[in-house]
Write an enzyme that holds these catalytic residues in place. Structure first.
Site, PDB file in Angstrom:
ATOM      1  N   LYS A 148       0.845  -1.187   0.000  1.00  0.00           N
ATOM      2  CA  LYS A 148       0.000   0.000   0.000  1.00  0.00           C
ATOM      3  C   LYS A 148       0.889   1.249   0.000  1.00  0.00           C
ATOM      4  O   LYS A 148       2.042   1.116   0.398  1.00  0.00           O
ATOM      5  CB  LYS A 148      -0.966  -0.019   1.187  1.00  0.00           C
ATOM      6  CG  LYS A 148      -0.298   0.266   2.547  1.00  0.00           C
ATOM      7  CD  LYS A 148      -1.324   0.390   3.618  1.00  0.00           C
ATOM      8  CE  LYS A 148      -1.690   1.813   3.887  1.00  0.00           C
ATOM      9  NZ  LYS A 148      -0.809   2.504   4.861  1.00  0.00           N
ATOM     10  N   ASP A 177      -2.367  -5.866   2.775  1.00  0.00           N
ATOM     11  CA  ASP A 177      -2.918  -5.009   3.816  1.00  0.00           C
ATOM     12  C   ASP A 177      -2.516  -5.695   5.110  1.00  0.00           C
ATOM     13  O   ASP A 177      -3.074  -6.742   5.461  1.00  0.00           O
ATOM     14  CB  ASP A 177      -4.440  -4.910   3.723  1.00  0.00           C
ATOM     15  CG  ASP A 177      -4.969  -3.908   4.719  1.00  0.00           C
ATOM     16  OD1 ASP A 177      -4.637  -4.026   5.911  1.00  0.00           O
ATOM     17  OD2 ASP A 177      -5.709  -2.993   4.310  1.00  0.00           O
ATOM     18  N   HIS A 178      -1.545  -5.136   5.830  1.00  0.00           N
ATOM     19  CA  HIS A 178      -0.972  -5.915   6.921  1.00  0.00           C
ATOM     20  C   HIS A 178      -1.971  -6.181   8.052  1.00  0.00           C
ATOM     21  O   HIS A 178      -1.788  -7.086   8.840  1.00  0.00           O
ATOM     22  CB  HIS A 178       0.344  -5.302   7.432  1.00  0.00           C
ATOM     23  CG  HIS A 178       0.166  -4.152   8.369  1.00  0.00           C
ATOM     24  ND1 HIS A 178      -0.078  -2.880   7.944  1.00  0.00           N
ATOM     25  CD2 HIS A 178       0.199  -4.082   9.719  1.00  0.00           C
ATOM     26  CE1 HIS A 178      -0.184  -2.079   8.984  1.00  0.00           C
ATOM     27  NE2 HIS A 178      -0.023  -2.785  10.094  1.00  0.00           N
ATOM     28  N   LYS A 182      -2.813  -9.818  10.723  1.00  0.00           N
ATOM     29  CA  LYS A 182      -2.810  -9.878  12.196  1.00  0.00           C
ATOM     30  C   LYS A 182      -3.686 -11.046  12.635  1.00  0.00           C
ATOM     31  O   LYS A 182      -4.824 -11.177  12.173  1.00  0.00           O
ATOM     32  CB  LYS A 182      -3.349  -8.566  12.786  1.00  0.00           C
ATOM     33  CG  LYS A 182      -2.405  -7.386  12.596  1.00  0.00           C
ATOM     34  CD  LYS A 182      -2.969  -6.146  13.268  1.00  0.00           C
ATOM     35  CE  LYS A 182      -2.203  -4.894  12.871  1.00  0.00           C
ATOM     36  NZ  LYS A 182      -1.011  -4.643  13.631  1.00  0.00           N
ATOM     37  N   GLU A 216      -3.776   5.516  17.488  1.00  0.00           N
ATOM     38  CA  GLU A 216      -2.306   5.434  17.514  1.00  0.00           C
ATOM     39  C   GLU A 216      -1.747   6.529  18.406  1.00  0.00           C
ATOM     40  O   GLU A 216      -2.210   7.677  18.346  1.00  0.00           O
ATOM     41  CB  GLU A 216      -1.751   5.638  16.109  1.00  0.00           C
ATOM     42  CG  GLU A 216      -2.139   4.540  15.145  1.00  0.00           C
ATOM     43  CD  GLU A 216      -1.272   4.616  13.911  1.00  0.00           C
ATOM     44  OE1 GLU A 216      -0.186   4.036  13.927  1.00  0.00           O
ATOM     45  OE2 GLU A 216      -1.681   5.287  12.950  1.00  0.00           O
ATOM     46  N   ASP A 235      -4.494   6.744   4.405  1.00  0.00           N
ATOM     47  CA  ASP A 235      -3.482   5.930   5.087  1.00  0.00           C
ATOM     48  C   ASP A 235      -4.095   4.775   5.886  1.00  0.00           C
ATOM     49  O   ASP A 235      -3.525   3.692   5.953  1.00  0.00           O
ATOM     50  CB  ASP A 235      -2.671   6.834   6.030  1.00  0.00           C
ATOM     51  CG  ASP A 235      -1.486   6.124   6.656  1.00  0.00           C
ATOM     52  OD1 ASP A 235      -0.734   5.477   5.909  1.00  0.00           O
ATOM     53  OD2 ASP A 235      -1.313   6.194   7.888  1.00  0.00           O
ATOM     54  N   HIS A 240      -6.969  -0.507   6.056  1.00  0.00           N
ATOM     55  CA  HIS A 240      -7.110  -1.253   7.311  1.00  0.00           C
ATOM     56  C   HIS A 240      -8.521  -1.204   7.921  1.00  0.00           C
ATOM     57  O   HIS A 240      -9.092  -2.235   8.263  1.00  0.00           O
ATOM     58  CB  HIS A 240      -6.115  -0.737   8.353  1.00  0.00           C
ATOM     59  CG  HIS A 240      -4.705  -0.630   7.842  1.00  0.00           C
ATOM     60  ND1 HIS A 240      -4.170  -1.530   6.948  1.00  0.00           N
ATOM     61  CD2 HIS A 240      -3.716   0.256   8.104  1.00  0.00           C
ATOM     62  CE1 HIS A 240      -2.920  -1.180   6.683  1.00  0.00           C
ATOM     63  NE2 HIS A 240      -2.620  -0.107   7.364  1.00  0.00           N
ATOM     64  N   LYS A 326      -3.828   9.749  14.740  1.00  0.00           N
ATOM     65  CA  LYS A 326      -2.456   9.721  15.265  1.00  0.00           C
ATOM     66  C   LYS A 326      -2.343  10.691  16.448  1.00  0.00           C
ATOM     67  O   LYS A 326      -3.189  11.564  16.621  1.00  0.00           O
ATOM     68  CB  LYS A 326      -1.478  10.138  14.174  1.00  0.00           C
ATOM     69  CG  LYS A 326      -1.319   9.074  13.090  1.00  0.00           C
ATOM     70  CD  LYS A 326       0.061   9.158  12.439  1.00  0.00           C
ATOM     71  CE  LYS A 326       0.200   8.196  11.269  1.00  0.00           C
ATOM     72  NZ  LYS A 326       0.281   6.794  11.660  1.00  0.00           N
ATOM     73  N   LYS A 331      -2.329   3.494  22.148  1.00  0.00           N
ATOM     74  CA  LYS A 331      -2.328   2.713  20.906  1.00  0.00           C
ATOM     75  C   LYS A 331      -3.233   1.517  21.144  1.00  0.00           C
ATOM     76  O   LYS A 331      -2.965   0.695  22.029  1.00  0.00           O
ATOM     77  CB  LYS A 331      -0.918   2.222  20.570  1.00  0.00           C
ATOM     78  CG  LYS A 331      -0.904   1.321  19.330  1.00  0.00           C
ATOM     79  CD  LYS A 331       0.503   1.031  18.855  1.00  0.00           C
ATOM     80  CE  LYS A 331       0.527   0.032  17.699  1.00  0.00           C
ATOM     81  NZ  LYS A 331       0.015   0.562  16.433  1.00  0.00           N
TER      82      LYS A 331
HETATM   83  C1  BG6 Z   1       0.372   1.700   8.241  1.00  0.00           C
HETATM   84  C2  BG6 Z   1       0.197   3.191   8.159  1.00  0.00           C
HETATM   85  O1  BG6 Z   1      -0.244   1.077   7.147  1.00  0.00           O
HETATM   86  O2  BG6 Z   1      -0.236   1.224   9.441  1.00  0.00           O
HETATM   87  C3  BG6 Z   1       0.818   3.866   9.379  1.00  0.00           C
HETATM   88  O3  BG6 Z   1       0.835   3.678   6.983  1.00  0.00           O
HETATM   89  C4  BG6 Z   1       0.240   3.278  10.643  1.00  0.00           C
HETATM   90  O4  BG6 Z   1       0.588   5.262   9.344  1.00  0.00           O
HETATM   91  C5  BG6 Z   1       0.330   1.757  10.623  1.00  0.00           C
HETATM   92  O5  BG6 Z   1       0.997   3.793  11.741  1.00  0.00           O
HETATM   93  C6  BG6 Z   1      -0.416   1.173  11.803  1.00  0.00           C
HETATM   94  O6  BG6 Z   1      -0.182  -0.205  11.862  1.00  0.00           O
HETATM   95  P1  BG6 Z   1      -0.186  -0.974  13.247  1.00  0.00           P
HETATM   96  O7  BG6 Z   1       0.032  -2.397  12.865  1.00  0.00           O
HETATM   97  O8  BG6 Z   1       0.932  -0.381  14.070  1.00  0.00           O
HETATM   98  O9  BG6 Z   1      -1.524  -0.718  13.867  1.00  0.00           O
END
Ligand code: BG6
Length: 479
Positions: A148, A177-178, A182, A216, A235, A240, A326, A331
């Site tokens: 992404k 999409d990480h 999870k 975050e 973003d 996500h 942010k 978090k």
């Molecule tokens: C990323 C964003 O895809 O995901 C970042 O570009 C964000 O801005 C991050 O901080 C959040 O990922 P996680 O896994 O820390 O919740």
């Protein structure tokens, strides 16, 4: 688990993503025996390095991001690492890469090309892979993993999809999409469909509202160059948050496979009512404009909240509230399902006002909590909300959850695209967000709220729910 000799080519191999995420994930896969010793990891980047230099780079990354590196594991892993110095736009670099791969592989291995590079280079890399005959699947599979952001609006995403499809079939494309990697996000599918107790209640008859909060504590940090041109909607929401939303709202995929799963997610997006600006809030944390690399008059939102409505039999009238930002106080990523109150209040004035709440804690303290009312002992008809809790840490012996990239790399190597975004999913998500991004870009149509760093975000987000007689639930926190 079956392991095959494969070549993994990382474009942008000396960048931050390789250092922080890909190198540790590849090393862990190797340690777990999921990457065989015959596999090859070929780094491709412009930096002047040879194989040994690249091995040193990877070792330094592992020293920084992996807690324990047994020397014996490193000694067998290091020879897998090779390096090709090249220019992403130069045809001869791809010929060098092909030659190197052919020498390493002998007979052709399945190949995974990982684009850990700025999106502007995608079309040219795709084109060069084609021209150098690195994309056709005559001998073995050729898969392309794309990071992404996938476009910055519907138009550019469509162009990227067309560029990718001009060379690769959709089945060869793996858009990362990480969040889908999870464990806790994947567990949503199991919570819903591997149990009988939740799904009968999972609809407008029993659910009052759904909340998805991704908060975050970090600020924009050193990423202003990228972030100021993107903002939280591009973003975090387009990818996500919308992924989590579709997993909560989708119908059960049947039979369960990558196609049906993604079909069901697309149907949710297609059934989502076009967003109204009044149902959205955008904010910026105080001090953001003073960050190096941020425009002094920037209107980039670092926080957003919105109400989504899905026009379907299951969800008619149930709002989905999403928020992310942010520089907030904590978090945490939480999905909260708030159930309706009992239809009949038997306990008179002692009736607790607390509804049943199911909280799915994506992070931190991964787990699931179910809040219900219990009678307070030794009190006549007085109730109090109590919690049934499941924590990954205590429920499973191997408490350490794999990193999202580990799972996603393995799936891509094995050709399972379930946890990757499909082209139509991406385009539907942009279709919903484009008008909102556009509206918030202009002062006349969107008046950006401001919030203090370390706070819970702008009060406007609370007002969005208060207007419906509701309030945000607190996210999951570490226990
Ligand atoms: C990323 C964003 O895809 O995901 C970042 O570009 C964000 O801005 C991050 O901080 C959040 O990922 P996680 O896994 O820390 O919740």
């Amino acid at each position: 688990m079956k392991t095959t000799c494969s070549s993994i080519v990382v474009f942008g191999a000396t960048g931050d993503l390789m250092r922080r995420k890909l190198a540790p994930a590849l090393f862990r896969l190797f340690q777990k025996g999921r990457l065989p010793p015959c596999a090859g990891i070929v780094g491709f980047a412009q930096t002047e390095l040879d194989d040994d230099g690249f091995r040193r780079f990877v070792r330094e990354a592992l020293d920084e991001f992996v807690t324990e590196i047994p020397e014996a594991d490193w000694a067998t892993f290091a020879p897998l690492l090779r390096y090709v110095q090249g220019d992403l736009t130069a045809p001869e670099s791809y010929l060098t890469l092909r030659k190197r791969l052919e020498e390493l592989e002998g007979e052709s291995f399945p190949r995974l090309y990982y684009l850990a590079i700025a999106p502007r280079f995608f079309p040219s890399v795709v084109d060069q892979l084609d021209k150098a005959d690195l994309s056709s699947e005559t001998d073995a599979s050729r898969r392309l993993v794309i990071e992404k952001p996938f476009g910055r609006d519907g138009l550019s995403a469509g162009e990227l999809n067309r560029a990718a499809h001009s060379v690769f079939k959709e089945t060869q494309l793996y858009r990362i999409d990480h969040y889908l990697g999870k464990e806790t996000a994947q567990n949503l599918i199991y919570l819903r469909f591997a149990n009988t107790i939740f799904e009968p209640l999972w609809n407008r008859l029993y659910i009052d509202n759904v909340q998805i909060s991704v908060s975050e504590s970090v600020d924009v940090g050193h990423r202003a160059d990228y972030y100021d041109g993107a903002g939280v909607l591009r973003d975090m929401f387009q990818n996500h948050l919308f992924q989590l939303f579709t997993l909560v709202a989708m119908e059960p995929p049947s039979p369960f496979n990558a196609t049906t799963l993604r079909d069901e997610k697309v149907k949710v997006l297609a059934a989502t009512r076009p967003l109204l600006t009044v149902d959205t809030v955008c904010g910026q944390y105080e001090g953001y404009r003073a960050t190096e690399g941020v425009e002094p008059s920037s209107r980039t939102p670092t926080y957003a909240a919105m109400k989504l409505l899905v026009d379907s039999w299951r969800w008619q009238g149930v709002p989905f509230y999403l928020r992310s930002g942010k520089a907030l106080g904590s978090k945490s990523s939480t999905i909260t399902i708030e159930f309706k109150r009992p239809p009949h209040q038997m306990f008179g004035s002692f009736q607790s006002p607390t509804p049943n709440v199911l909280s799915i804690c994506i992070q931190p303290d991964e787990g699931v909590h179910l809040q219900f009312d219990a009678k307070v002992p030794d009190q006549s008809a007085k109730t109090q909300p109590v919690d049934l809790e499941f924590h990954y840490q205590s429920a499973f012996e191997r408490a350490e959850l794999p990193e999202a990239y580990e799972r996603l790399l393995l799936d891509a190597l094995q050709g399972d695209a379930s946890l990757f975004a499909r082209s139509d999913e991406i385009e539907h998500a942009w279709k919903l967000l484009d008008p909102i991004i556009e509206a918030w870009d202009h002062p006349e149509t969107g008046s950006l709220a401001h919030y203090a760093q370390g706070s819970d975000g702008p009060v406007d987000a609370d007002e969005l729910l208060a207007a419906d007689g509701r309030a945000w639930h607190a996210g999951c926190v570490d226990h």
